[in-house]
Scaffold this active site. Sequence first.
Site, mmCIF file in Angstrom:
data_model
loop_
_atom_site.group_PDB
_atom_site.id
_atom_site.type_symbol
_atom_site.label_atom_id
_atom_site.label_comp_id
_atom_site.label_asym_id
_atom_site.label_seq_id
_atom_site.Cartn_x
_atom_site.Cartn_y
_atom_site.Cartn_z
ATOM 1 N N ARG A 184 4.243 -0.022 13.065
ATOM 2 C CA ARG A 184 3.893 -1.325 12.498
ATOM 3 C C ARG A 184 3.947 -1.234 10.975
ATOM 4 N NH1 ARG A 184 -1.598 -3.872 11.009
ATOM 5 N NH2 ARG A 184 -0.947 -6.000 10.566
ATOM 6 N N ASN B 49 -7.535 -5.939 14.392
ATOM 7 C CA ASN B 49 -7.883 -4.815 13.530
ATOM 8 C C ASN B 49 -9.380 -4.603 13.654
ATOM 9 O OD1 ASN B 49 -5.252 -4.859 12.696
ATOM 10 N ND2 ASN B 49 -5.687 -5.447 10.572
ATOM 11 N N TYR C 61 -12.526 -1.959 12.821
ATOM 12 C CA TYR C 61 -12.981 -0.765 12.112
ATOM 13 C C TYR C 61 -14.451 -0.442 12.382
ATOM 14 C CZ TYR C 61 -8.660 -0.560 9.452
ATOM 15 O OH TYR C 61 -7.339 -0.433 9.109
ATOM 16 N N ASN D 274 -1.580 -10.803 8.467
ATOM 17 C CA ASN D 274 -2.572 -9.752 8.642
ATOM 18 C C ASN D 274 -3.910 -10.205 8.062
ATOM 19 O OD1 ASN D 274 -3.344 -6.839 9.186
ATOM 20 N ND2 ASN D 274 -3.884 -7.015 7.022
ATOM 21 N N GLU D 275 -4.929 -10.262 8.914
ATOM 22 C CA GLU D 275 -6.315 -10.490 8.501
ATOM 23 C C GLU D 275 -6.536 -11.699 7.593
ATOM 24 O OE1 GLU D 275 -8.084 -6.945 6.949
ATOM 25 O OE2 GLU D 275 -7.894 -5.869 8.833
ATOM 26 N N GLN E 12 0.793 -1.228 0.000
ATOM 27 C CA GLN E 12 0.000 0.000 0.000
ATOM 28 C C GLN E 12 0.830 1.285 0.000
ATOM 29 O OE1 GLN E 12 -2.608 -1.799 3.285
ATOM 30 N NE2 GLN E 12 -4.053 -0.500 2.199
ATOM 31 N N GLU F 216 -4.741 -2.239 14.124
ATOM 32 C CA GLU F 216 -5.290 -1.267 13.178
ATOM 33 C C GLU F 216 -6.628 -0.759 13.686
ATOM 34 O OE1 GLU F 216 -5.726 -2.424 9.011
ATOM 35 O OE2 GLU F 216 -3.784 -3.435 9.103
ATOM 36 N N HIS G 163 -2.156 -5.173 -12.515
ATOM 37 C CA HIS G 163 -1.683 -4.976 -13.893
ATOM 38 C C HIS G 163 -2.587 -5.662 -14.912
ATOM 39 C CE1 HIS G 163 2.655 -4.224 -12.238
ATOM 40 N NE2 HIS G 163 1.861 -3.178 -12.105
ATOM 41 N N HIS H 82 1.285 -9.240 4.566
ATOM 42 C CA HIS H 82 0.114 -8.373 4.439
ATOM 43 C C HIS H 82 -0.376 -8.458 2.981
ATOM 44 C CE1 HIS H 82 -2.026 -4.772 6.431
ATOM 45 N NE2 HIS H 82 -2.619 -4.928 5.266
ATOM 46 N N ASP I 167 2.201 0.538 -7.989
ATOM 47 C CA ASP I 167 3.526 0.639 -8.624
ATOM 48 C C ASP I 167 4.380 1.736 -7.988
ATOM 49 O OD1 ASP I 167 2.597 -1.283 -10.316
ATOM 50 O OD2 ASP I 167 2.843 -0.138 -12.175
HETATM 51 C C1 GBH Z 1 -7.673 -3.451 6.741
HETATM 52 O O1 GBH Z 1 -8.676 -4.268 6.243
HETATM 53 C C2 GBH Z 1 -6.376 -3.796 6.042
HETATM 54 O O2 GBH Z 1 -5.491 -4.484 6.906
HETATM 55 C C3 GBH Z 1 -5.694 -2.600 5.462
HETATM 56 O O3 GBH Z 1 -4.716 -3.029 4.579
HETATM 57 C C4 GBH Z 1 -6.731 -1.704 4.827
HETATM 58 O O4 GBH Z 1 -6.142 -0.645 4.133
HETATM 59 C C5 GBH Z 1 -7.626 -1.168 5.911
HETATM 60 O O5 GBH Z 1 -8.160 -2.183 6.672
HETATM 61 C C6 GBH Z 1 -8.789 -0.330 5.406
HETATM 62 O O6 GBH Z 1 -9.648 -1.100 4.627
HETATM 63 O O7 GBH Z 1 -15.831 -2.427 -0.606
HETATM 64 O O8 GBH Z 1 -15.069 -4.433 -1.744
HETATM 65 O O9 GBH Z 1 -13.603 -2.566 -1.503
HETATM 66 C C7 GBH Z 1 -9.939 -4.082 6.825
HETATM 67 C C8 GBH Z 1 -10.944 -4.854 6.059
HETATM 68 C C9 GBH Z 1 -10.598 -4.702 3.702
HETATM 69 C C10 GBH Z 1 -12.719 -4.253 4.704
HETATM 70 C C11 GBH Z 1 -11.060 -4.058 2.412
HETATM 71 C C12 GBH Z 1 -13.174 -3.628 3.420
HETATM 72 C C13 GBH Z 1 -12.919 -3.475 1.078
HETATM 73 C C14 GBH Z 1 -14.238 -3.979 0.632
HETATM 74 N N1 GBH Z 1 -11.304 -4.158 4.841
HETATM 75 N N2 GBH Z 1 -12.503 -4.183 2.286
HETATM 76 S S1 GBH Z 1 -14.732 -3.308 -0.893
#
Ligand code: GBH
Length: 501
Positions: free
Chosen positions: A108, A337, A339, A197-198, A50, A406, A70, A153, A83
């Site tokens: 991290r 993690n 959210y 990770n996840e 990322q 996270e 790609h 990751h 990229d």
């Molecule tokens: C984390 O994933 C990740 O560890 C991190 O890399 C990421 O940047 C961050 O959270 C924020 O997302 O609507 O189909 O695009 C958390 C889980 C992964 C849930 C991406 C939402 C996208 C669904 N998230 N996902 S979509």
Amino acid sequence: MCSIVIILVVIAVLGHFQSVTGAENCTIHAKGNSKFPDNFSFGVATSAYQIEGAWNADGKGPSIWDEYTHKHPDRIKDKSNGDIAAESYHHFDLDLKALKDLKVDHYRFSIAWTRIFPNGCVSSRNQKGIDYYNSVINKLLENGIEPMVTMYHWDLPAELQKFGGFTNSLIVEQFLMYADELFESFGDRVKTWITFNEPNQVCKFGYGTGSVAPMVELPGVGDYLCYTNLLKAHGATYRLYRSKFFEKQQGKIGITLDSIYGVSKTNNNVDVDRAMQYTLGLLAHPIFSKSGGFPPLLVKDVQKNSFAEGRKKSRLPNLDEYWKALIRGSADFLGINYYTSKYVKRSTDLMGESPSMARDYNVEETFDPKWLVAKSEWLHCYPEGLEGLLKFIRDEYDNVEVKITENGWSDEGELVDENRVLYFKSHIQAVLNAIHDGSNISSYSAWSLVDNFEWNKGYTEKFGLYSVNMKSHKKERIPKKSAHYYRKVIETRTIPNEDFV
Ligand code: GBH
């Protein structure tokens, strides 16, 4: 004319009322103590794909995310890729400056497997990749910042996907050799390791629905194979560290799991438990429960559905006694993690297709329209969910040490990011409340240090404390209001008022 004015006023008032309501819901009451313990560690998190860019520099091999972006740019909302991204590979000093300004205790970040072993295999060892992470680790330590390293990751070496990636048990051996190299090269200085990770995102979406790299669409089969092999790779890595490196290096090793908190509108604990077992328990039960193995509820569901589909055995692979014992207790801490949360309710209809994890789970997940929503449509602010999740972990897994690895909020990238401040304020308060209630939480990492490549959403959803000037080759980092706020949290070890600036 007059009626138009009235309508406009009504719309404005309703709009205002709505946003105020959302914001009010992004708050939480404080309990007890107002200060974090002295040894509590604050930091920020990122991941290699990322932020690093330099996708093929200095011998790096292609990962499944390089190939996916790609070959299928249409899968990414703005058709972008990693990229170049924030170009941390060439501008780590900018990240370091931001980390120092924030006064973080730890950072991290993740290591790109394809910089260490470009084709995944030990025989392709790439010294330049090792040099890069050595320099990152050394610079962090010189500045009193503790490195916290994620080994995986999501950026699997593309070559290993030719063997089926996480659906092939070969991955266990391959990961072990990669891990051995990391401990050998960096373990003298890195004392906190996170294997994966996840796994939920890796397995459910990478090998189940196929909505992300490596786009393997094997719902209800590929996902469970992936979970099983990933758990074995994790367990074996822990055992390797303990037997070969621990005595000398004295570090800790854990895994990072993502989880929602399931909220029941009708206080139905059976539904809540089902949601938690399918999201957190799928990985946490094998590692952190007393009995080990996959959650009994899940074993039963998948077996029942498999038989009904005419199979002779369950789609969920069996963890035999050897693997069960090896995986049970294979972590010094649980990385979380968090959210967002969801309302959960066992469905009366059959959900998803057959077979699929959605069908096995059979729970409807919804949001409360009152919860403040981020730029990411899946992300709603519900700090009580973090408190609820931490309480669940405390009670279910014998109060294991938890590191919040996270937690963060997305928007359009504005510098005065009021809602991100609100989100951090309320969620850091939720952590403090959980500590007050006896949870064993040792650290918190905000996602993310800088705006970065948000997977399928490209650069359209921003999570950074710092904005990145993507137009300039210098990629300057610019602090947002949330960076100032978070620095204040770290300096004072309290939760300051959001309008201090
Ligand atoms: C984390 O994933 C990740 O560890 C991190 O890399 C990421 O940047 C961050 O959270 C924020 O997302 O609507 O189909 O695009 C958390 C889980 C992964 C849930 C991406 C939402 C996208 C669904 N998230 N996902 S979509």
